[in-house]
Scaffold this motif. Structure first.
Motif, PDB file in Angstrom:
ATOM      1  N   ALA A  71     122.368  -8.774  87.846  1.00  0.00           N
ATOM      2  CA  ALA A  71     121.631  -8.370  89.049  1.00  0.00           C
ATOM      3  C   ALA A  71     122.289  -7.198  89.760  1.00  0.00           C
ATOM      4  O   ALA A  71     123.505  -7.063  89.717  1.00  0.00           O
ATOM      5  CB  ALA A  71     121.514  -9.557  89.990  1.00  0.00           C
ATOM      6  N   THR A 100     112.602  -6.498  85.746  1.00  0.00           N
ATOM      7  CA  THR A 100     111.926  -7.091  84.603  1.00  0.00           C
ATOM      8  C   THR A 100     110.511  -6.545  84.607  1.00  0.00           C
ATOM      9  O   THR A 100     109.859  -6.519  85.649  1.00  0.00           O
ATOM     10  CB  THR A 100     111.892  -8.629  84.721  1.00  0.00           C
ATOM     11  N   THR A 159     109.056  -6.429  88.446  1.00  0.00           N
ATOM     12  CA  THR A 159     109.655  -7.034  89.631  1.00  0.00           C
ATOM     13  C   THR A 159     111.148  -6.743  89.589  1.00  0.00           C
ATOM     14  O   THR A 159     111.732  -6.614  88.515  1.00  0.00           O
ATOM     15  CB  THR A 159     109.383  -8.548  89.696  1.00  0.00           C
ATOM     16  N   PRO A 182     119.415 -13.678  91.257  1.00  0.00           N
ATOM     17  CA  PRO A 182     118.998 -14.261  89.986  1.00  0.00           C
ATOM     18  C   PRO A 182     119.423 -15.715  89.813  1.00  0.00           C
ATOM     19  O   PRO A 182     120.207 -16.247  90.600  1.00  0.00           O
ATOM     20  CB  PRO A 182     119.718 -13.392  88.968  1.00  0.00           C
ATOM     21  N   THR A 209     114.818  -8.179  90.610  1.00  0.00           N
ATOM     22  CA  THR A 209     115.511  -9.413  90.970  1.00  0.00           C
ATOM     23  C   THR A 209     116.853  -9.062  91.589  1.00  0.00           C
ATOM     24  O   THR A 209     117.686  -8.412  90.960  1.00  0.00           O
ATOM     25  CB  THR A 209     115.716 -10.304  89.730  1.00  0.00           C
ATOM     26  N   HIS A 210     117.038  -9.499  92.829  1.00  0.00           N
ATOM     27  CA  HIS A 210     118.304  -9.287  93.531  1.00  0.00           C
ATOM     28  C   HIS A 210     119.132 -10.572  93.568  1.00  0.00           C
ATOM     29  O   HIS A 210     120.352 -10.518  93.615  1.00  0.00           O
ATOM     30  CB  HIS A 210     118.064  -8.794  94.955  1.00  0.00           C
TER      31      HIS A 210
END
Length: 133
Positions: free
Chosen positions: A81, A85, A68, A73, A70-71
């Motif tokens: 970010a 992950t 995934t 966090p 993450t934008h």
């Protein structure tokens, strides 16, 4: 490697020792007599309950099973970010970590990666990372 103060002298139940081993290229997993693999800290096999666990060298490379990006966090990773992950299949175990050394948008399922202990830009703490092989 993150700096540690005297207050940090208490190890995190075997995890810090595993990170130390991984940093020096000696990462391992624990294997029971039935061939089940798990990561430390363990005293009992989570699959069969065996207590005779042996440290075995972690094979490389691993392969990303899923990931995934993450934008947005949590505050604990805000300076990291955006980041990917991934859950990586490494022989008989799966390890979750941050994919490093590649644009998060280029990460894909099936990508071969190698374990690399890295440091969070936000906290300065060591984290499990994976670099493309």
């Amino acid at each position: 490697m993150s700096e540690r103060s005297d207050a940090d002298d208490i190890a995190d139940a075997g995890f810090d020792e595993w990170l130390d081993a991984a940093e020096t290229g000696d990462a391992y997993y624990l294997e029971c007599p039935n061939g089940h693999g798990s990561l430390p800290p363990r005293r009992v096999c989570p699959d069969c309950g065996a207590t005779d666990l042996e440290a075995v060298v972690l094979p490389e490379p691993g392969e990303i099973e899923t990931f995934t990006i993450t934008h947005v966090p949590t505050p604990a990773f805000e300076d990291d970010a955006p980041y990917a992950t991934a859950i990586v299949n490494v022989g008989p175990v799966r390890i979750t970590g941050q994919v490093v050394g590649i644009d998060p948008e280029a990460v894909e399922t099936g990508l071969e990666v190698e374990l690399e202990i890295t440091v969070s830009e936000t906290t300065g703490e060591r984290v499990i990372g994976f670099r493309p092989a």
